[in-house]
Motif scaffolding. Structure first.
Motif, short mmCIF file in Angstrom:
data_model
loop_
_atom_site.label_atom_id
_atom_site.label_comp_id
_atom_site.label_asym_id
_atom_site.label_seq_id
_atom_site.Cartn_x
_atom_site.Cartn_y
_atom_site.Cartn_z
N ARG A 147 0.84 -1.19 0.00
CA ARG A 147 0.00 0.00 0.00
C ARG A 147 0.88 1.24 0.00
O ARG A 147 1.70 1.44 0.90
CB ARG A 147 -0.90 0.00 1.23
CG ARG A 147 -1.83 1.20 1.37
CD ARG A 147 -2.68 1.05 2.62
NE ARG A 147 -3.70 2.10 2.73
CZ ARG A 147 -3.53 3.23 3.42
NH1 ARG A 147 -2.40 3.46 4.06
NH2 ARG A 147 -4.51 4.12 3.47
N VAL A 154 -6.79 -0.44 3.77
CA VAL A 154 -5.74 -1.12 4.52
C VAL A 154 -6.20 -2.53 4.88
O VAL A 154 -7.35 -2.73 5.26
CB VAL A 154 -5.41 -0.37 5.82
CG1 VAL A 154 -4.18 -0.97 6.50
CG2 VAL A 154 -5.19 1.10 5.54
N ASN A 155 -5.32 -3.51 4.75
CA ASN A 155 -5.65 -4.84 5.23
C ASN A 155 -4.58 -5.29 6.23
O ASN A 155 -3.55 -4.64 6.40
CB ASN A 155 -5.80 -5.84 4.08
CG ASN A 155 -4.54 -5.97 3.24
OD1 ASN A 155 -3.45 -6.11 3.77
ND2 ASN A 155 -4.69 -5.94 1.92
N ARG A 156 -4.81 -6.40 6.87
CA ARG A 156 -3.95 -6.83 7.98
C ARG A 156 -2.51 -7.09 7.56
O ARG A 156 -1.57 -6.68 8.25
CB ARG A 156 -4.52 -8.11 8.60
CG ARG A 156 -5.72 -7.87 9.49
CD ARG A 156 -6.10 -9.14 10.21
NE ARG A 156 -7.13 -8.92 11.22
CZ ARG A 156 -7.53 -9.84 12.07
NH1 ARG A 156 -7.00 -11.06 12.04
NH2 ARG A 156 -8.48 -9.56 12.95
N ILE A 157 -2.34 -7.74 6.43
CA ILE A 157 -0.99 -8.14 6.04
C ILE A 157 -0.10 -6.93 5.75
O ILE A 157 1.11 -6.98 5.92
CB ILE A 157 -1.03 -9.09 4.81
CG1 ILE A 157 0.34 -9.75 4.62
CG2 ILE A 157 -1.48 -8.36 3.56
CD1 ILE A 157 0.35 -10.84 3.57
N GLN A 158 -0.72 -5.82 5.35
CA GLN A 158 0.07 -4.63 5.02
C GLN A 158 0.75 -4.01 6.24
O GLN A 158 1.63 -3.17 6.08
CB GLN A 158 -0.82 -3.60 4.32
CG GLN A 158 -1.20 -4.02 2.91
CD GLN A 158 -2.34 -3.21 2.33
OE1 GLN A 158 -3.06 -2.54 3.07
NE2 GLN A 158 -2.52 -3.29 1.03
N ARG A 159 0.37 -4.44 7.43
CA ARG A 159 1.07 -3.97 8.63
C ARG A 159 2.54 -4.37 8.60
O ARG A 159 3.36 -3.76 9.29
CB ARG A 159 0.40 -4.54 9.88
CG ARG A 159 -0.97 -3.95 10.18
CD ARG A 159 -1.56 -4.55 11.44
NE ARG A 159 -1.82 -5.99 11.30
CZ ARG A 159 -2.25 -6.78 12.27
NH1 ARG A 159 -2.44 -6.26 13.48
NH2 ARG A 159 -2.48 -8.05 12.05
N TYR A 160 2.85 -5.40 7.82
CA TYR A 160 4.23 -5.91 7.76
C TYR A 160 4.90 -5.61 6.43
O TYR A 160 5.96 -6.15 6.13
CB TYR A 160 4.21 -7.43 8.00
CG TYR A 160 3.43 -7.83 9.23
CD1 TYR A 160 3.96 -7.65 10.51
CD2 TYR A 160 2.16 -8.37 9.11
CE1 TYR A 160 3.25 -8.00 11.64
CE2 TYR A 160 1.42 -8.73 10.24
CZ TYR A 160 1.98 -8.55 11.50
OH TYR A 160 1.25 -8.89 12.61
N GLN A 161 4.31 -4.72 5.64
CA GLN A 161 4.83 -4.51 4.30
C GLN A 161 6.23 -3.91 4.27
O GLN A 161 6.98 -4.11 3.31
CB GLN A 161 3.88 -3.63 3.48
CG GLN A 161 3.77 -2.19 3.94
CD GLN A 161 2.91 -1.38 2.97
OE1 GLN A 161 2.21 -1.91 2.12
NE2 GLN A 161 2.97 -0.06 3.09
N GLY A 355 1.52 1.29 5.96
CA GLY A 355 1.10 -0.04 6.41
C GLY A 355 0.78 -0.08 7.88
O GLY A 355 -0.36 0.14 8.30
N LYS A 356 1.80 -0.30 8.70
CA LYS A 356 1.60 -0.48 10.14
C LYS A 356 0.98 0.74 10.81
O LYS A 356 0.13 0.61 11.70
CB LYS A 356 2.95 -0.80 10.79
CG LYS A 356 2.87 -1.07 12.28
CD LYS A 356 4.25 -1.42 12.83
CE LYS A 356 4.17 -1.71 14.33
NZ LYS A 356 5.50 -2.06 14.89
#
Length: 358
Positions: A147, A154-161, A355-356
């Protein structure tokens, strides 16, 4: 989706002043805007290295371990050939002779990418609608996974992008070879650009892809004294090196702190002139590094490239002083990271922010 229009497109005093000063520089120095002796020397170096590495790998005179190392180097040289030769040729800035530009643009096929598709996605769309979400497909590395715009959900996995983005960049070359060119070619529209291809481009797409698959898959399997899985490792290593080199360089020029990702109003208007838009969405990095200047084909001076894509990158150093001074006079941002490391850190921060921290 509304057609995008830039405010005062024809009345940018900043752009007019910058062009006038750059024109004066070339006129007073009595030099061409195209390739000079240094550019031709670079071209010879990168093409010789590229062809030499390929031939040496296929010569079967080194062990599998050395082949792997040479494959990584070949992948990097493939990216450097794209940066330094094909990029300028496809923009028409390598030479004043169209046939020379066309010849060097065809080299793009031999690093796995289609020059015709690139001329649309990059020259036309990216250079016009830089960093505009939903229009500039050059910045859409992996939609849904990475992203880089406030407009994207925003989705969950993008917290770790900010951790997994870099390995994903390594897949860019593989995507280009097996997926991206076909997908873009058969889209009805890229950004604002309607797709209506000449017949010969259908032939060129499939013919040169077949040539690439023969040279990089079939021929090595036929003549190299290695197992299929050793070949697969080498092939993946080549493309991961090429993809990571390409992905990082392109991202560091547009997705760093300070760059904008503007959204048009409901009528499709952007409240700035095109040139000012380029200055707010583009960044330079490592501009004082002679190594970066040699290997990156001017892509570390993206500001100058976006304002003057018809000028060979070998001249970006001198004209960058003109652009920077003029930008300061007009109170327009001139975004730059002084080193590659600082640009990399800035990109990491942006990935985490989108992300996060979103």
């Amino acid at each position: 989706m509304s057609k995008i229009r830039f405010k005062n497109t024809s009345n940018s005093l900043f752009l007019a002043t910058t062009r006038k000063r750059v024109d004066a520089y070339f006129r007073e120095a009595n030099i061409s805007r195209n390739a000079n002796v240094a550019m031709w020397a670079k071209t010879l170096f990168f093409l010789t290295g590229f062809v030499g590495l390929y031939v040496f790998i296929l010569s079967n005179v080194v062990s599998a371990g050395w082949m792997l190392m040479l494959s990584v180097l070949l992948g990097m040289f493939s990216a450097f050939v794209g940066f330094n030769i094909c990029h300028d040729a496809i923009h028409g800035s390598f030479s004043s002779d169209k046939r020379t530009n066309r010849l060097f643009s065809y080299v793009f096929n031999f690093i796995g990418a289609n020059p015709y598709v690139w001329s649309i996605t990059h020259n036309v769309v990216h250079h016009t609608y830089t960093n505009i979400p939903g229009h500039d497909e050059d910045i859409e590395v992996a939609p849904g996974l990475i992203r880089i715009s406030e407009e994207e959900p925003v989705n969950r996995i993008q917290r770790y992008q900010h951790w997994y983005a870099f390995p994903l960049y390594g897949l860019a070359s593989l995507s280009w070879v097996f997926r991206k060119d076909y997908k873009k070619f058969f889209q009805s529209k890229i950004g604002e650009q309607e797709m209506n291809h000449p017949r010969k481009e259908y032939f060129n797409l499939f013919f040169y892809k077949a040539v690439y698959y023969f040279l990089y898959i079939i021929l090595p399997l036929l003549i190299l004294d290695i197992t299929w899985w050793q070949f697969l490792i080498g092939f993946l290593a080549l493309h991961l090196a090429e993809g990571l080199t390409m992905g990082l360089i392109f991202q560091l020029a547009h997705v760093v702190e300070g760059t904008d990702f503007p959204t048009p109003n409901p009528d499709g208007n952007l409240e700035e002139a095109w040139a000012e838009h380029q200055m707010r969405t583009t960044a330079n990095f490592a501009t004082h590094s002679k190594v970066a200047a040699f290997f990156l084909g001017g892509l570390n001076r993206q500001i100058e490239h976006h304002l003057f894509p018809n000028i060979c990158h070998i001249h970006y150093g001198p004209i960058s002083k003109i652009v920077k001074q003029t930008a300061q006079e007009f109170n327009i941002p001139y975004i730059e990271n002084y080193t590659f490391a600082s640009a990399l850190k800035s990109h990491f921060i942006m990935l985490r922010r989108f992300g996060k921290e979103a």
